[in-house]
Scaffold this active site. Sequence first.
Site, short mmCIF file in Angstrom:
data_model
loop_
_atom_site.label_atom_id
_atom_site.label_comp_id
_atom_site.label_asym_id
_atom_site.label_seq_id
_atom_site.Cartn_x
_atom_site.Cartn_y
_atom_site.Cartn_z
N GLU A 197 0.47 -6.26 -10.65
CA GLU A 197 -0.82 -6.53 -10.30
C GLU A 197 -1.75 -5.67 -9.52
OE1 GLU A 197 -0.49 -11.61 -10.30
OE2 GLU A 197 0.78 -10.14 -9.28
N GLY A 204 3.71 -8.59 -8.35
CA GLY A 204 2.79 -8.04 -7.42
C GLY A 204 2.47 -6.52 -7.76
N1 T1G Z 1 11.34 -9.18 -2.36
C1 T1G Z 1 12.12 -9.07 -1.16
N2 T1G Z 1 13.38 -8.45 -1.61
C2 T1G Z 1 13.61 -7.91 -2.90
C3 T1G Z 1 12.65 -7.88 -3.81
C4 T1G Z 1 11.45 -8.66 -3.76
N3 T1G Z 1 10.56 -8.86 -4.63
N4 T1G Z 1 13.13 -7.38 -4.95
C5 T1G Z 1 14.35 -7.06 -4.58
N5 T1G Z 1 14.60 -7.22 -3.37
C6 T1G Z 1 15.92 -6.78 -2.61
C7 T1G Z 1 17.24 -7.64 -3.01
O1 T1G Z 1 17.17 -8.96 -2.41
C8 T1G Z 1 18.17 -6.64 -2.58
O2 T1G Z 1 18.42 -6.93 -1.15
C9 T1G Z 1 17.57 -5.33 -2.67
O3 T1G Z 1 16.14 -5.50 -2.63
C10 T1G Z 1 18.01 -4.40 -4.05
O4 T1G Z 1 17.58 -5.33 -5.15
C11 T1G Z 1 1.99 -11.77 -6.02
C12 T1G Z 1 4.21 -13.74 -6.30
C13 T1G Z 1 13.53 -4.58 -8.82
C14 T1G Z 1 14.87 -5.05 -10.81
O5 T1G Z 1 10.63 -11.00 -9.12
O6 T1G Z 1 14.07 -8.13 -10.21
O7 T1G Z 1 5.18 -10.47 -6.93
O8 T1G Z 1 20.78 -7.53 -1.56
O9 T1G Z 1 19.92 -5.74 -5.73
O10 T1G Z 1 19.68 -4.61 -9.19
O11 T1G Z 1 2.33 -12.37 -8.24
O12 T1G Z 1 15.61 -6.56 -7.39
O13 T1G Z 1 20.00 -5.24 -0.96
O14 T1G Z 1 19.48 -7.13 0.69
O15 T1G Z 1 18.25 -6.63 -7.20
O16 T1G Z 1 18.27 -2.13 -8.64
C15 T1G Z 1 8.19 -10.50 -8.43
C16 T1G Z 1 12.41 -8.95 -8.15
C17 T1G Z 1 8.16 -11.13 -7.09
C18 T1G Z 1 11.48 -8.73 -8.99
C19 T1G Z 1 15.97 -3.89 -8.59
N6 T1G Z 1 9.16 -9.76 -8.55
N7 T1G Z 1 13.60 -7.92 -8.14
O17 T1G Z 1 17.27 -4.35 -9.16
O18 T1G Z 1 18.54 -3.96 -6.95
S1 T1G Z 1 6.74 -12.45 -6.83
C20 T1G Z 1 10.40 -9.79 -8.89
C21 T1G Z 1 14.25 -7.65 -9.28
C22 T1G Z 1 5.43 -11.77 -6.84
C23 T1G Z 1 3.06 -11.70 -7.42
C24 T1G Z 1 4.10 -12.53 -7.24
C25 T1G Z 1 15.37 -6.36 -8.73
C26 T1G Z 1 14.92 -5.15 -9.28
P1 T1G Z 1 19.85 -6.70 -0.61
P2 T1G Z 1 18.83 -5.60 -6.29
P3 T1G Z 1 18.58 -3.69 -8.48
#
Ligand code: T1G
Length: 713
Positions: free
Chosen positions: A112, A109
């Site tokens: 996007e 997102g």
């Molecule tokens: N939503 C909620 N929590 C998230 C999050 C997210 N998107 N991304 C990270 N966190 C939390 C994670 O659980 C952790 O929490 C903390 O942040 C640090 O993350 C509309 C439908 C960005 C590369 O798939 O790949 O958008 O354990 O340990 O190693 O079309 O986080 O500390 O409590 O991973 O530095 C698409 C997901 C969503 C990216 C950073 N986005 N995130 O890595 O830290 S779907 C993703 C990552 C979407 C749209 C669709 C990685 C990171 P806590 P971390 P990091």
Amino acid sequence: MPELIRYAISDRVAVITIDNPPVNALSPAVWTGIDEAIARANADPQADAIVLIGAGSTFIAGADIKVFDVLKTRDDSMKRSDGTHALLRRMEDSAKPLVAAIHGNALGGGMEVAMSCHFRVAGKDAKVGQPEVLLGIIPGAGGTQRLPRLAGAELALTMCTDGKPVAAPKARAAGMIDEIIEGDLSSGAIAFAKAKAAKKETRKTRDIAVPADAVKGGLDACAKMRASLAKTARGMRAPFAVVDAVEFGLQNGFDKGSVRERELFADCVVSTESKALRHLFFAEREVAKIPDVPKDTPTGDIRRAAVVGAGTMGGGIAMNYANAGIPVLLKEIDQAALDRGMATIRKNYEVTMSKGKLTPEQVEKTIALITPTTSYDGFDQVDIVTEAVFENMDLKKATFAEIGKVTRPDCILASNSSTLDIDEFARASGRPAQVLGHHYFSPANVMKLLEIVRGRDTDKSVLSTSLKLAKRLNKVGVVVGNCFGFVANRMLAYYMREAYLLLEEGASVEQIDRVLTTFGLPVGPYGMQDIAGIDVGARIRHYLKSIGKSRAEGPQSEVPDRLYEMGRYGQKTGAGWYKYDAPGSRNRTSDPLIEQLAEEAATKRGIKRRPVADDEILARITTALANEGARVLDEGFATRAGDIDIVYVYGFGFPRQSGGPMFYADTVGLPTVLSRVKEYRDRFGDYWQPAPLLERLVKEGRGFYSEAPATVG
Ligand code: T1G
């Protein structure tokens, strides 16, 4: 205006800052905040242009994944995405130039939102991507329609189906980013926005035309991608849904394409596949949290390492350290064994080089970090020693007694044992607080799992240092308790028991392997044994027998031992459960001998062989895993059910789309799992007993994920 969003005017540019730590995830409040701030800026006479920027280490890492759990039905999802799509159109309709300033990650997102801005500028280290398929969903906020318009259908398809981020310079070259900002991002973005305002320039991504030849090229790319996904994404839904959405948009235009995207997103977000992958996303982050080891527990630095034993595992472990840039001593008892170990390491690097993943210079530079030795010289300089000698208690205790003497008091002493009692090694070392298990999975330089086995006296800082080291070695570290076989192999024994007994009862090796690979495992139990070596399992079985132990209750099939006695160790000897073209070859054919051995074993056990259905094979094996997993949890040898799932997904390639053995059991339904255990007990014997936790959860109508984290060790 929610605190999550800050609004300020700088040099006649409205700067909107998203501040939702840790990764500026798009929660409903953040979406609303952005929407309101942009409306405010467009009405603000002091602003000629607008910059959207993230606070902290990143732009926006996507929608808040937790929010998806509230979407119970397709309709829930359609309603929610209706609002999102309208919001993004409003952004695009901004009268004033709207610039996204990207640092860190613009993912899902987040990308996007950036693509709904008129222009995108980025720091050179920024990354953009659409990783939604890794969560079993597709881009649901216009990504499948806007990205092809910016980057072309082919690259858009790749980005949305492999989920990998693209670095800013490549994104610039591909048209996703308009300018790379060298210095301060915020001031660079403001200057860029002012320049656009001066020319009253805006640009709606949705209005970027896709010429006829690009449509044709895009449709060809869709067909090609579908064909390749048929091989690489077997059993997955989301990657194919991406292609459907992109294709539909190319054929029918942005608006209809957006509606199709929303429908496909809605199908995916409520699917078991997505629930499983979202579960694993959070489970993988939870494993690093140990209830009684506070986040601020001091961790030691690992600057130099040593490995004792240069066999298959020892060599792979040394490669992990070298790959991470950590100099490592590799000790063997004699030069011949050392030379064999180093030759295998060089061969492994040359294979990687032949695939174009390493240059000859990189190979030499990495191998130079591995110092082969037949003595303990230099061990007093290392921060960690990993023992990887043969799986024998006396040999390992002797090794720990030695390394306990030749290393510094603060040096970590780790064992790569896959089954044996860590506390015995700890006692032998004379420094139990520094001792724990670092159990790697074969091939150790490839498999991502590191089972960190906590001994009775292991110091908390040794645990936290190990978890940090795991990340540095590009592994997923999971802390488990010190029971026989720890978590991975303890549960695997039940998996294998059922595989052997199903063979004796009438199923074939090919059938059992096919059922598990169709379920999504990379190899079935028999293919896996032929790779790992039937001799390895046999020696551990015999060692256990010698100390009066067996790996799993119940009848022990004699067939694997018969193969061992025949010297059929698997691929390495050219025959095992299958026949191979030659020793070391992977080309296998069935061998009628196995049927014969199974019949003889069945006759000896008084079993009448019968046709066995595929469903029964999958049910027996996954039930055995879940039931033993429940015991592991109940006895406190795993912190959370999610940790067990991570162990199996990264240790054995258990299919991600199932969520792991414990999540899969919850999906099947624990009442069903329990009734199966009871059915098997009645049909096969008392060695099948329901785990008390399983009975308790069913009685209370709960699942494995309602249990509070336990403290292992
Ligand atoms: N939503 C909620 N929590 C998230 C999050 C997210 N998107 N991304 C990270 N966190 C939390 C994670 O659980 C952790 O929490 C903390 O942040 C640090 O993350 C509309 C439908 C960005 C590369 O798939 O790949 O958008 O354990 O340990 O190693 O079309 O986080 O500390 O409590 O991973 O530095 C698409 C997901 C969503 C990216 C950073 N986005 N995130 O890595 O830290 S779907 C993703 C990552 C979407 C749209 C669709 C990685 C990171 P806590 P971390 P990091």
